[in-house]
Structures are given as structure tokens and as C-alpha cells.
Scaffold this active site. Sequence first.
Site, mmCIF file in Angstrom:
data_model
loop_
_atom_site.group_PDB
_atom_site.id
_atom_site.type_symbol
_atom_site.label_atom_id
_atom_site.label_comp_id
_atom_site.label_asym_id
_atom_site.label_seq_id
_atom_site.Cartn_x
_atom_site.Cartn_y
_atom_site.Cartn_z
ATOM 1 N N GLY A 1 0.805 -1.208 -0.117
ATOM 2 C CA GLY A 1 -0.079 0.113 0.041
ATOM 3 C C GLY A 1 0.557 1.233 0.018
ATOM 4 N N ARG A 2 1.319 1.744 1.273
ATOM 5 C CA ARG A 2 2.073 2.729 1.246
ATOM 6 C C ARG A 2 3.386 2.912 0.462
ATOM 7 N NH1 ARG A 2 2.318 4.723 6.805
ATOM 8 N NH2 ARG A 2 1.942 2.945 7.119
ATOM 9 N N TYR B 1 -0.752 9.007 15.100
ATOM 10 C CA TYR B 1 0.433 8.152 15.450
ATOM 11 C C TYR B 1 1.698 9.054 15.739
ATOM 12 C CZ TYR B 1 -2.437 5.237 11.918
ATOM 13 O OH TYR B 1 -3.318 4.830 11.288
ATOM 14 N N CYS C 1 -11.086 22.574 16.992
ATOM 15 C CA CYS C 1 -10.911 22.762 18.386
ATOM 16 C C CYS C 1 -10.294 21.807 19.285
ATOM 17 C CB CYS C 1 -12.550 23.199 18.719
ATOM 18 S SG CYS C 1 -13.551 22.061 18.070
ATOM 19 N N GLU C 2 -9.096 21.164 18.861
ATOM 20 C CA GLU C 2 -8.559 20.067 19.810
ATOM 21 C C GLU C 2 -6.925 20.477 19.884
ATOM 22 O OE1 GLU C 2 -9.535 16.276 19.919
ATOM 23 O OE2 GLU C 2 -11.505 16.460 18.852
ATOM 24 N N TYR D 1 -2.930 6.824 3.358
ATOM 25 C CA TYR D 1 -3.544 7.176 4.658
ATOM 26 C C TYR D 1 -3.641 8.683 4.849
ATOM 27 C CZ TYR D 1 -1.819 1.995 4.672
ATOM 28 O OH TYR D 1 -1.950 0.779 4.503
HETATM 29 N N1 LLP Z 1 -2.692 -5.952 3.815
HETATM 30 C C1 LLP Z 1 -3.079 -6.253 4.870
HETATM 31 C C2 LLP Z 1 -3.901 -6.927 5.412
HETATM 32 C C3 LLP Z 1 -3.227 -4.703 5.753
HETATM 33 O O1 LLP Z 1 -3.958 -4.556 6.995
HETATM 34 C C4 LLP Z 1 -2.505 -3.629 5.445
HETATM 35 C C5 LLP Z 1 -2.514 -2.244 6.012
HETATM 36 C C6 LLP Z 1 -1.729 -3.689 4.296
HETATM 37 C C7 LLP Z 1 -1.832 -4.972 3.402
HETATM 38 C C8 LLP Z 1 -0.941 -2.570 3.470
HETATM 39 O O2 LLP Z 1 0.196 -2.239 4.476
HETATM 40 P P1 LLP Z 1 1.255 -1.123 3.844
HETATM 41 O O3 LLP Z 1 2.051 -1.764 2.766
HETATM 42 O O4 LLP Z 1 0.307 0.047 3.386
HETATM 43 O O5 LLP Z 1 1.977 -0.859 4.803
HETATM 44 N N2 LLP Z 1 -3.249 4.116 8.932
HETATM 45 C C9 LLP Z 1 -1.926 3.504 9.091
HETATM 46 C C10 LLP Z 1 -1.282 2.332 8.346
HETATM 47 C C11 LLP Z 1 -2.640 1.084 8.811
HETATM 48 C C12 LLP Z 1 -2.196 0.022 7.874
HETATM 49 C C13 LLP Z 1 -3.217 -1.025 7.788
HETATM 50 N N3 LLP Z 1 -2.966 -2.229 7.289
HETATM 51 C C14 LLP Z 1 -0.967 4.901 8.805
HETATM 52 O O6 LLP Z 1 -1.357 5.977 8.486
HETATM 53 O O7 LLP Z 1 0.270 4.406 9.254
#
Ligand code: LLP
Length: 419
Positions: A275-276, A316, A342-343, A371
Site C-alpha cells: 500500500g504505502r 500516530y 478545536c482540539e 493514509y
Molecule cells: N494488507 C493488509 C492485510 C493490511 O492490513 C495492510 C495495512 C496492508 C496490506 C497494506 O500495508 P502497507 O503496505 O500500506 O504498509 N493508517 C496507518 C497504516 C495502517 C495500515 C493498515 N493495514 C498509517 O497511516 O500509517
Amino acid sequence: MHHFHFLENTLLCEDVPVKEIAAKVGTPFYLYSHATLKRHFQVFSTAFSGIENLICYSAKANSNQAILRLFADLGCGLDIVSGGELYRGLKAGFTPERVVYSGVGKNTDEIDFALREGIRMFNVESLVELELINDRAGLLDKRAPIAIRVNPNVDPKTHPYISTGLKKNKFGLDAEAALDGYRRAMQMEHVEVVGVACHIGSQITEADPFEEALKSLKAMILELKQMSIHIKYLDMGGGLGITYADETPPPIEAYADSIIEQLKDLDLTLVLEPGRVLVGNAGILVTRVLFRKSGSVKNFIIVDAGMNDLMRPTLYNAFHAIEPVVNSHKELIVADVVGPICESSDFLAVDRSMGSVDGGDLLAIMSAGAYGYVMSSNYCSRPRVAEVMVKEGQFHIVKARENYEDLVRGETLPPFLEA
Ligand code: LLP
């Protein structure tokens, strides 16, 4: 490398000055570089070309239709966690055979939707879910392809809120429970065991946790073999980190090589859920300075984006670099960059050393492609911001800024409150 860079002190996205987009679109807005998104996918995909694979972009990182379509067109698959993500993915052009579905809380409607469409694989996270999928598949006269998500009890050394592969986390099943799950699944008429899955966490910046997880998955696959269960897919999840400040995550090629090396003697298709790493550094959030305010102990730079637009710093304590959109080399100051909400938790940066700014200046919150928009909300009745994509010198609005009417859409007065 990404396509946000300075030319004569002006921030460009590909070749388009960010300030020009701001003048036309207003602020705040998310801005994505098409070339960066494309290149990130290509680098990732090339790195894994030595092994049979299915790369399933994790929709939760950024599920804008334009971004999904771009990845679908490049031959990518999709990792989803909800019916809504399946809907978005199909609408953007992913075929169901390229979709894998993870998540601890799939409901009946979502399971039925995925079964009817015929997705590639359910990553099952509990025994009750396994039974539910078998029941629903029976009712729909289908056979559900499943993997069990194994929780390998590996410390991903990341923020505790985004660590998922430890025993104390709610995700997956430990090795013993997973083996039990496989045994049961083999007896079920409407599921077909096709894979083993895991995902140990996000923003992982070291290689060891992935290697450790892979070792336990391999051990699981061998045990399954001895039980005459032969699987086709090994899903390693996502989690590879990016550089926000000075992190040094393993380069994609090194990450890929170590996985390929460990899997070369197994006849498996590798599934990945990045993802990221694909979208994080392909996007920024552009905001305008409203006011400056000096308290007795702090300088505050009050901007028009808040925690409802980019929640990561608040949630985070995440670091995002902040760049001036036009760098006029003013003196350095130390300030908190805060939003209008307002936080006291409404900040984008705390005690940040940065060039001084004045009201009206534009700032770019870097590495906001993952994200960012997806976690935004209407808190304090703030319309969600616009999303813009640049490709080859042109910019395109890929999500309109919400207006006040959008804020009350769907709200109704019960009869006893009507005039
Ligand atoms: N697969 C599963 C089952 C997941 O739960 C996630 C992310 C991914 C793949 C993708 O992960 P990545 O490659 O993006 O690390 N909101 C948080 C991150 C939460 C990730 C949740 N799961 C942030 O802003 O850092």
C-alpha cells in the site's frame, strides 16, 4: 525518487507549479503525481518478476478511482478489507480474479458480494469466519477459495497501532489454531484451501521481521504438505515502509530478493499487498497559512488543513516533512503547524524547525499519498478537500472538494421535528 521537486525555489509536481494548481483549485488539496505512482508500481513489479506473483495493491492506502484505475491498467491486483473497497475496485476496472480479501470483521453481505463476484481468495482470520464463509458459499452454490491468515508472532518494530503480527494483536490465527483451521476447512464442502496468508504490520523499515515471518510461513506450508494439503498462494501482505524523515527501509529490490531467495524451491504464486510503498511518496497535501500566532512558549502557524484532513500526525505522532511551496529563504523558526480544529491534538507538526512563513503562504505536507485522504473526515463540519492528479504538465481534479450541501446529504428530520 519522486516527481516533486523545486525549480527556482518553486515546488513543482512533475512540471506543474503547485502554486498554480492552488490558485485554481483552492486549498487544502491532495496532489498526486501520475508518473510517480506508475514508476513505483513498475519498480515493485520488476523486482518480483523472478517469481510467479500477483501484486495486490492495498486499496486502504488510497482508494481514489483514478489511482485504482491507474494500477488496474498496469496489471495490478487489489487487496481489499471491505465491501466498499470491492465496489470501488470493480468500478475502477479490477477483475474479481485479481482481488484478495483480508480483514477480521467481514460481514455476511460483504462475504456474499465477494462470493457472487468470484474473488481470488478470502484471507480468513478466525474459525467462525471460516464457518460463515462455508455456509454462505453453500447457500449461493459456490466454492470459496480461502487462505488462513497466520499470525507469526513477529515484532515488526513499528508504531504499536499499526503492528498486526504479534500474539496480542487481533489479526489472524496463531500457528496451532491455523493448522486446526486448515484441518476443518478440508472437511468443508464449500471452501477450497488455496493459500497461506500473513501481514505483520505497516511502515516496517527493517528486513528482519519480513524474513522471520516468511520462515514461519514456510514451516506452516511444510506442515500442511505433510497433511497432504497443497497450497497455491503464499500471501506475504504489505508493510514495506517509506522514508518520511530519515528512515532507511530496505530498497524494494533487496526486500524482493530476500523473499524470492527463500521461496525459490517452493512451487507457489507469491501474493503481495503493498500500500504505502506505492502511493505514500506519490502524494502531498497542500495547505495555506491562515495566521501566525506567538504564545509565550510556542510559535503557532495556523493553516487551513487540520487533523480531519490528515490524521496521521495526531493519531500516530507521525512525522511529515513540510516544505514551502515557494521558498523565499526566510529565517529559520521553530513552530507548531496546527489546524483550525478545536482540539490541542490538531497538529501537523510539533516544534518543527522551518523557514518562517506569513499568512497566505502555501505549505506542502510531504509523503501524504498513503493514509491521507482515505482517513479524512468531516469533523467540525469541514468539507473534505479536493484531490488532484498531475500527468505530463496537466492537472486533473480527481475528487471535487465537498461543499456545504454535501455535509448534510442524507440527514433527515424525523416527523416530530418538521415544521
Ligand atoms: N494488507 C493488509 C492485510 C493490511 O492490513 C495492510 C495495512 C496492508 C496490506 C497494506 O500495508 P502497507 O503496505 O500500506 O504498509 N493508517 C496507518 C497504516 C495502517 C495500515 C493498515 N493495514 C498509517 O497511516 O500509517
